[in-house]
Design a protein around this motif. Structure first.
Motif, PDB file in Angstrom:
ATOM      1  N   GLU A 320       0.798  -1.230  -0.092  1.00 39.47           N
ATOM      2  CA  GLU A 320       0.045  -0.043  -0.035  1.00 39.47           C
ATOM      3  C   GLU A 320       0.652   1.338   0.190  1.00 39.47           C
ATOM      4  N   ASP A 321       0.451   2.462  -0.411  1.00 40.99           N
ATOM      5  CA  ASP A 321       1.120   3.678  -0.294  1.00 40.99           C
ATOM      6  C   ASP A 321       0.877   4.050   1.111  1.00 40.99           C
ATOM      7  N   GLN A 322       1.793   5.161   1.449  1.00 36.58           N
ATOM      8  CA  GLN A 322       1.493   5.550   3.047  1.00 36.58           C
ATOM      9  C   GLN A 322       0.199   6.114   3.191  1.00 36.58           C
ATOM     10  N   GLN A 323      -0.669   6.839   2.437  1.00 38.70           N
ATOM     11  CA  GLN A 323      -1.850   7.410   2.889  1.00 38.70           C
ATOM     12  C   GLN A 323      -2.832   6.367   3.088  1.00 38.70           C
ATOM     13  N   ASP A 324      -2.755   5.289   2.133  1.00 39.93           N
ATOM     14  CA  ASP A 324      -3.700   4.210   2.262  1.00 39.93           C
ATOM     15  C   ASP A 324      -3.408   3.156   3.232  1.00 39.93           C
ATOM     16  N   SER A 325      -2.172   2.868   3.720  1.00 38.54           N
ATOM     17  CA  SER A 325      -1.764   2.120   4.493  1.00 38.54           C
ATOM     18  C   SER A 325      -2.337   2.900   6.027  1.00 38.54           C
ATOM     19  N   MET A 326      -2.043   4.216   6.302  1.00 40.29           N
ATOM     20  CA  MET A 326      -2.151   4.648   7.555  1.00 40.29           C
ATOM     21  C   MET A 326      -3.657   4.794   7.690  1.00 40.29           C
ATOM     22  N   ALA A 327      -4.333   5.193   6.334  1.00 36.65           N
ATOM     23  CA  ALA A 327      -5.899   5.223   6.779  1.00 36.65           C
ATOM     24  C   ALA A 327      -6.440   3.991   7.048  1.00 36.65           C
ATOM     25  N   LEU A 328      -5.850   2.740   6.501  1.00 39.46           N
ATOM     26  CA  LEU A 328      -6.544   1.536   6.838  1.00 39.46           C
ATOM     27  C   LEU A 328      -6.209   0.981   8.293  1.00 39.46           C
ATOM     28  N   THR A 329      -4.845   1.383   8.713  1.00 37.18           N
ATOM     29  CA  THR A 329      -4.599   1.004  10.171  1.00 37.18           C
ATOM     30  C   THR A 329      -5.262   1.834  11.163  1.00 37.18           C
ATOM     31  N   ASP A 330      -5.500   3.048  10.804  1.00 35.23           N
ATOM     32  CA  ASP A 330      -6.247   4.105  11.745  1.00 35.23           C
ATOM     33  C   ASP A 330      -7.789   3.588  11.772  1.00 35.23           C
ATOM     34  N   ARG A 331      -8.520   2.996  10.438  1.00 33.09           N
ATOM     35  CA  ARG A 331      -9.945   2.688  10.530  1.00 33.09           C
ATOM     36  C   ARG A 331      -9.959   1.449  11.167  1.00 33.09           C
ATOM     37  N   LEU A 333      -8.008   0.109  13.696  1.00 30.37           N
ATOM     38  CA  LEU A 333      -7.683   0.371  15.039  1.00 30.37           C
ATOM     39  C   LEU A 333      -8.608   1.303  15.884  1.00 30.37           C
ATOM     40  N   GLY A 334      -9.389   2.073  15.186  1.00 34.21           N
ATOM     41  CA  GLY A 334     -10.130   3.095  15.764  1.00 34.21           C
ATOM     42  C   GLY A 334      -9.504   4.167  16.133  1.00 34.21           C
ATOM     43  N   ILE A 335      -8.419   4.719  15.454  1.00 36.75           N
ATOM     44  CA  ILE A 335      -7.731   5.738  15.769  1.00 36.75           C
ATOM     45  C   ILE A 335      -8.185   7.062  14.891  1.00 36.75           C
ATOM     46  N   GLY A 336      -8.003   8.149  15.674  1.00 41.91           N
ATOM     47  CA  GLY A 336      -8.608   9.406  15.212  1.00 41.91           C
ATOM     48  C   GLY A 336      -9.684   9.944  16.132  1.00 41.91           C
ATOM     49  N   ILE A 337      -9.571  10.918  16.988  1.00 41.92           N
ATOM     50  CA  ILE A 337     -10.699  11.408  17.875  1.00 41.92           C
ATOM     51  C   ILE A 337     -11.304  12.612  17.116  1.00 41.92           C
TER      52      ILE A 337
END
Ligand code: NAD
Length: 337
Positions: A320-331, A333-337
């Motif tokens: 994955e590229d950077q943005q897609d990987s970080m977005a998938l990880t965050d989604r 795990l539930g990261i982001g308030i």
């Protein structure tokens, strides 16, 4: 599916295992432990195949009623990648085992930088880990600093960073650490070793750091001063940081005046283990004087590096590229308030 094994199942390892287990493109194929303690029992309840990290101790697991799937060698042989979460210094000793099986590995921030080809932070240098066989996810403090420096560098340019790190004496379970009632300049040498570690992510960066240790187990708190290359406003910096999913800018009015309430907030929000994966920046503390930016942030040492380990796996396998990987990880795990 990327088949992932976790060697060392303590504070970081058990969180990495859960995070990998939650990814749709990864399979947690097992975890290796040295002893059949409470964490081995809960790993069993989660259905994670258990491997003995020290073969001579295998009988202890059956005596304690913990089923073993095998020994660590077998886990390393089966895995596409190992995330090594053993205590500082043991990871470097384990590298030979991974090399013997031609199994790529991720090491943690307690290891020296030369344990791996690349030191990694998803926000700052994701692409540096592409196709690397050995990667080190930097420490909790370096991760916390990198997540702030990367967007500032991209938006304004950074002339110099000065950071005072007020560090927790130990994690909640580390009852032999301290201080119990003291405030220690630690390390006493100035500047501290933390700045050079940040430079493994930002090689040309001017940065000086100072460290203290205090009687707390909750979080680290950083007092940060960044001299930027352009004049800025506090409002603009705040907007920039609010746009970062792994940075939580604590709004005024939340009544969160310290690390204790942040940890309560994470528990109330139903976060697993009360984890706070995001940097927590006090919005009111964001102040600007000409090109000098100031802020306070809190870093949950036990959990901020967890999403970084997941992203490092995708970077190394170039899936994955950077943005897609970080977005998938965050989604996931539930990261982001
Ligand atoms: P920990 O002591 O909580 O867990 C380490 C686990 O590895 C323990 O369960 C231990 O029994 C096991 N272990 C010991 N020797 C082993 C071996 N030879 N093979 C397999 N397992 C073995 O430590 P931790 O806090 O999870 O730290 C792990 C790494 O993560 C270190 O490099 C540390 O610097 C880094 N790190 C820790 C934190 C933190 O705040 N805890 C934050 C970021 C990075």
């Amino acid at each position: 599916m990327i088949r992932v094994g976790v060697n060392g199942y303590g504070t970081i390892g058990k969180r990495v295992a859960d995070a990998v287990h939650a990814q749709p493109d990864m399979e947690l194929i097992g975890v290796a432990k040295t002893q059949p303690n409470f964490e081995a029992h809960t790993a069993g309840e989660r259905g994670y195949p258990m491997y003995a990290a020290i073969p001579e101790r295998s009988p202890l697991f059956s005596e304690a009623g913990v089923d073993l799937a095998g020994e660590v060698d077998e886990l390393v042989a089966k895995a596409d990648i190992i995330v090594d979460c053993t205590p500082s210094g043991i990871g470097a000793e384990n590298r030979e085992l991974y090399e013997t099986h031609h199994t790529p590995a991720i090491f943690q921030g307690g290891e020296d930088a030369d344990v791996a080809d690349v030191s990694f932070n998803a926000r700052a240098n994701f692409d540096a880990a592409r196709d690397a066989d050995y990667v080190r996810v930097v420490s909790c403090n370096t991760t916390g600093l990198s997540r702030i420096i990367a967007p500032l560098e991209a938006e304004y340019g950074v002339e110099k960073v000065r950071a005072t790190l007020v560090r927790r004496g130990g994690d909640p379970g580390q009852n032999s650490r301290g201080p119990i009632n003291d405030i220690l300049p630690n390390p006493i040498e100035i500047p501290s070793h933390h700045g050079p570690d940040v430079k493994t992510i930002f090689p040309g960066l001017e940065i000086d750091t100072l460290g203290l240790k205090v009687p707390a187990t909750l979080m680290h708190v950083h007092a940060l001063n960044v001299t930027l290359e352009d004049d800025v406003t506090g409002a603009h910096v705040r907007q920039l940081l609010e746009g970062e999913n792994r940075v939580y800018v604590i709004p005024e009015g939340m009544g969160i005046d310290g690390a204790g309430k942040l940890m309560d907030f994470a528990l109330d929000a139903g976060r697993p283990r009360g984890d706070m994966w995001e940097n927590c920046v006090w919005g009111e503390s964001i102040g600007v004087n000409g090109r000098d930016l100031y802020l306070f942030q809190a870093i949950h040492q036990q959990s901020d590096v967890i999403p970084e380990n997941v992203d490092a796996i995708r970077a190394m396998f170039d899936t994955e590229d950077q943005q897609d990987s970080m977005a998938l990880t965050d989604r996931t795990l539930g990261i982001g308030i």
